[in-house]
Design a protein around this motif. Structure first.
Motif, mmCIF file in Angstrom:
data_model
loop_
_atom_site.group_PDB
_atom_site.id
_atom_site.type_symbol
_atom_site.label_atom_id
_atom_site.label_comp_id
_atom_site.label_asym_id
_atom_site.label_seq_id
_atom_site.Cartn_x
_atom_site.Cartn_y
_atom_site.Cartn_z
ATOM 1 N N UNK A 103 0.818 -1.213 0.000
ATOM 2 C CA UNK A 103 0.000 0.000 0.000
ATOM 3 C C UNK A 103 0.852 1.262 0.000
ATOM 4 N N UNK A 104 2.081 1.158 0.454
ATOM 5 C CA UNK A 104 2.985 2.296 0.559
ATOM 6 C C UNK A 104 3.665 2.545 -0.792
ATOM 7 N N UNK A 105 3.534 3.769 -1.314
ATOM 8 C CA UNK A 105 4.074 4.103 -2.635
ATOM 9 C C UNK A 105 5.578 3.895 -2.720
ATOM 10 N N UNK A 106 6.315 4.198 -1.664
ATOM 11 C CA UNK A 106 7.769 4.025 -1.721
ATOM 12 C C UNK A 106 8.139 2.546 -1.817
ATOM 13 N N UNK A 107 7.372 1.674 -1.179
ATOM 14 C CA UNK A 107 7.603 0.230 -1.293
ATOM 15 C C UNK A 107 7.255 -0.271 -2.693
ATOM 16 N N UNK A 108 6.223 0.312 -3.309
ATOM 17 C CA UNK A 108 5.871 -0.080 -4.677
ATOM 18 C C UNK A 108 6.974 0.298 -5.654
ATOM 19 N N UNK A 109 7.722 1.352 -5.377
ATOM 20 C CA UNK A 109 8.844 1.724 -6.255
ATOM 21 C C UNK A 109 9.838 0.567 -6.380
#
Length: 192
Positions: free
Chosen positions: A111-117
């Motif tokens: 859910x965290x955008x930085x983790x999706x990067x």
């Protein structure tokens, strides 16, 4: 060849396990990615035994909750190689009858955008070495602002990052069918 994914939102209930077995049988699914299983690692063996006709892989080593389980019919496929991360399981499969190699990646994005990067970077790394690639799962992001249902719209930068990843990997949307209460679940295929 029938390949599917399902954000199951919990697999601890025996009724839910029965639904999955029924789904596999009724639809003749040969490869299935179950997402958001919510099964603790100490319960994995007991629950996975109920799916006798399938081999099963999970990502407990990379995420304490084993967010992704992958089932495949071992009578029809051999796994030649795999990559397992906290947000994906990627398989190179050999289809026994056709001898075709296919690449399947099941995603349950953070859910965290930085983790999706990190996930987008992992997909870019895979893209250069595959043909016949399909990606299924829950990306926890949409391609366009209008696709999101709910009170918390994603930022434009998150959408742009996702679309850039798709472009970099030469991925295109496939049509999907079935019940989808969340519009951020989809499947993609590699072109080229």
């Amino acid at each position: 060849m029938i390949i599917s994914s399902w954000n199951i939102r919990g697999l601890n209930d025996p009724i839910k396990q029965m639904e999955v077995r029924s789904y596999l049988s009724k639809n003749k699914v040969e490869v299935l990615g179950l997402l958001e299983t919510r099964v603790k690692s100490n319960n994995f063996a007991a629950i996975s035994r109920t799916f006798r006709l399938y081999s099963i892989m999970n990502n407990y080593f990379h995420h304490y909750n084993g967010r992704i389980w992958v089932f495949w019919d071992h009578r029809k496929f051999t796994v030649l190689s795999s990559q397992i991360h906290d947000q994906l399981i990627h398989l190179e499969l050999l289809h026994h009858i056709s001898q075709a190699k296919i690449y399947v990646t099941f995603i349950y994005a953070n859910n965290d955008a930085s983790q999706r990067e990190r996930l987008w970077d992992e997909l870019r790394g895979i893209a250069g070495s595959v043909t016949q690639w399909i990606i299924l799962g829950d990306f926890n992001i949409v391609r366009e602002m209008g696709e999101r249902i709910g009170p918390n719209p994603p930022s434009v930068s998150e959408i742009l990052a996702f679309n850039k990843c798709l472009l970099d990997c030469t991925l295109a949307d496939l049509n999907s069918f079935g019940y989808s209460p969340c519009w951020d679940i989809g499947s993609l295929t590699h072109i080229g």
